[in-house]
Design an enzyme around this catalytic site. Structure first.
Site, mmCIF file in Angstrom:
data_model
loop_
_atom_site.group_PDB
_atom_site.id
_atom_site.type_symbol
_atom_site.label_atom_id
_atom_site.label_comp_id
_atom_site.label_asym_id
_atom_site.label_seq_id
_atom_site.Cartn_x
_atom_site.Cartn_y
_atom_site.Cartn_z
ATOM 1 N N SER A 16 -17.271 4.673 7.024
ATOM 2 C CA SER A 16 -18.200 4.267 6.016
ATOM 3 C C SER A 16 -18.703 5.628 5.941
ATOM 4 C CB SER A 16 -18.965 2.800 5.730
ATOM 5 O OG SER A 16 -20.325 3.001 5.070
ATOM 6 N N HIS A 62 -5.227 -22.900 1.021
ATOM 7 C CA HIS A 62 -6.464 -22.977 0.580
ATOM 8 C C HIS A 62 -7.544 -22.286 1.040
ATOM 9 C CE1 HIS A 62 -4.889 -26.693 -1.609
ATOM 10 N NE2 HIS A 62 -4.608 -26.825 -0.529
ATOM 11 N N ASP A 95 12.526 19.191 -28.257
ATOM 12 C CA ASP A 95 12.110 19.887 -27.046
ATOM 13 C C ASP A 95 13.862 19.741 -26.402
ATOM 14 O OD1 ASP A 95 13.184 17.082 -27.054
ATOM 15 O OD2 ASP A 95 11.806 16.569 -25.437
ATOM 16 N N ARG A 107 -5.446 0.923 -0.894
ATOM 17 C CA ARG A 107 -4.830 1.866 -1.078
ATOM 18 C C ARG A 107 -2.937 1.241 -1.613
ATOM 19 N NH1 ARG A 107 -3.336 7.401 0.929
ATOM 20 N NH2 ARG A 107 -5.521 7.788 0.700
#
Length: 492
Positions: free
Chosen positions: A294, A164, A92, A308
């Site tokens: 939805s 917890h 390259d 995301r």
């Protein structure tokens, strides 16, 4: 055997080729350009100019006209010609040397003079890493700045704490946000340190000994050292790696990717917390008026931004292993099995971090808190947490601690049964009020059950933390924050 089944007229178009979602959906145009072919090969040409200028300054026979010719071609890259050359020579760097030589025939004899491929390859990578961190740090500062405002705004709002994943002592919304902030400050320090530690590879030759440059300058070691320093200065670096093999140590990549990976862990933890809080309907990320949660359940408000961030962050975390393993197998002065991996890992680490921070900033710009829901959840748990305070109040009113303890124990179990077995609200306080034993403190119960008395120094801690630790970091970026904090519109 799988064959291409796309219509003939579509074959070869961008929609029939793999495209990274980092470039089509998530990362910013600025970060995409930083890792683009145009940026890469323009930087190669700049590096050849820096080398020619420094060699001329130190006495080699290079003319101003040759340098001017090279400067006129920095961005004028014939990518098709370079691709044809690479097909022939399978290299390259040499493909681009030939392409540039065709564009600049007078300068052709002095292009890449004395250099090895890693002169342009590695130095360009270091410039790209530096510029990438320059893009990420203001984005991170913007997140920190916005989250600090959120923490300060809600520093006194009580909310159930959890250990917890079970209800524990109260904290505040702002105090919990300060925990996220604390991790982000560590990431800012790590990224800043990685940026400040970056040096320039410089001109070191094929195995790092600078032998080719010693030959060019007829054994004048001082000039070779001056050349190394001067090229670094022209490239914008005040420090360079004094010893290298053919490449700069891939430990450098590891340090940078480690900092980015650490950021990924921070964001994953924070956005997981937001997802848990959204499930409890206490805190939510922004949700646009026309947004669909939805396709099957119209009522849903899914935390897709936080999801995301978690998805991208997990990928970012895994890239640390790639960088570590690549450094580990660089035999002696170098092997080429780093090349293909680094082309993917370095770009993806920065593009992923960029996309993650953009999404996180969008979240922080629109976090929503629901105090009424928080109060209801506190009311369900606080009676149990207040039992010790009730016992102490009864003792101060003349009661026997052991007798009071037993009374509270029995009533607590009865109230717990109502909650767990019958799905009813916690009625412990009603049971206390109905028991004549507790008559001496009935008038104190409202004060005893005031949630603000259960949060300790949380508000003061948030104020101190912001003033002493957050503000000094944010102030480093004051000149770029206005731009960095502009409202983010995400590609959904």
């Amino acid at each position: 055997m799988f064959t291409i089944d796309a219509p003939v007229e579509l074959q070869g178009t961008e929609y029939c080729n793999y495209r990274s979602p980092l470039s089509t959906r998530y990362a910013s145009k600025e970060m995409q350009y930083n890792f683009s072919d145009q940026k890469k090969f323009s930087t190669w040409r700049k590096l050849w100019i820096y080398l020619a200028k420094a060699e001329k300054e130190l006495g080699l026979d290079i003319t101003d006209e040759q340098i001017s010719e090279l400067e006129s071609a920095i961005h004028d890259i014939d990518f098709a010609a370079a691709a044809e050359h690479e097909k022939k020579v399978r290299h390259d760097v040499m493909a681009h040397v030939h392409t540039l030589a065709e564009r600049c025939p007078h300068a052709a004899p002095i292009i890449h003079l004395g250099a090895t491929s890693c002169y342009v390859g590695d130095n360009t990578d270091l410039i790209t890493l530096k510029h990438g961190l320059d893009l990420l740090l203001p984005r991170l500062a913007a997140v920190i700045s916005r989250l600090a405002k959120f923490a300060d705004q809600y520093k006194s709002l009580p909310i159930l704490g959890f250990t917890h994943l079970q209800p524990a002592q109260l904290t505040t919304v702002g105090k919990r946000a300060s925990l996220w902030l604390s991790d982000l400050l560590m990431d800012e320090r790590a990224l800043s340190r990685a940026r400040d530690d970056l040096r320039f590879r410089g001109v070191k030759g094929t195995t790092g000994t600078q032998a080719s440059f010693m030959q060019l300058f007829k054994g004048d070691s001082a000039k070779v050292r001056a050349l190394d320093k001067r090229v670094a200065e022209l490239a914008g670096f005040d420090k360079r790696y004094l010893v290298t093999g053919q490449t700069y140590s891939r430990k450098v990549d590891l340090e940078v990717v480690a900092a980015l990976s650490g950021l990924g862990a921070t964001v994953h933890k924070m956005c997981s917390d937001i997802r848990l809080l959204a499930s409890r309907k206490e805190v939510e990320e922004p949700f646009e008026a026309s947004q669909i949660g939805s396709s099957a359940m119209p009522y849903k408000r899914n935390p897709m931004r936080s999801e995301r961030c978690c998805a991208l962050s997990r990928h970012l975390i895994t890239l640390h292993a790639n960088a570590a393993n690549t450094h580990a197998v660089q035999w002696l002065e170098r092997t080429l099995d780093d090349s293909a991996n680094r082309r993917i890992t370095l770009a993806e680490a920065f593009l992923t971090a960029d996309a993650t921070l953009l999404t996180l900033l969008n979240i922080c710009q629109g976090l929503v808190v629901y105090p009424k829901v928080i109060d209801r959840h506190i009311a369900q748990e606080l009676p149990f947490m207040a039992t010790e305070n009730i016992i102490m109040a009864m003792v101060q009113a003349g009661g026997d601690r052991q007798v009071c303890h037993e009374k509270i124990r029995v009533l607590s179990h009865e109230a717990g049964a109502q909650v767990k077995q019958h799905g009813k609200d916690n009625d412990l306080i009603d049971r206390v009020k109905k028991d004549a034993y507790f008559a001496p403190i009935i008038s104190q119960l409202d004060k005893i059950l005031d949630a603000s008395t259960f949060i300790g120094r949380a508000p003061e801690q948030v104020t101190e933390f912001i003033e002493e630790e957050v503000d000094p970091i944010v102030s480093k970026y004051v000149c770029v924050l206005t731009e960095a904090e502009k409202p983010v519109t995400l590609n959904i």
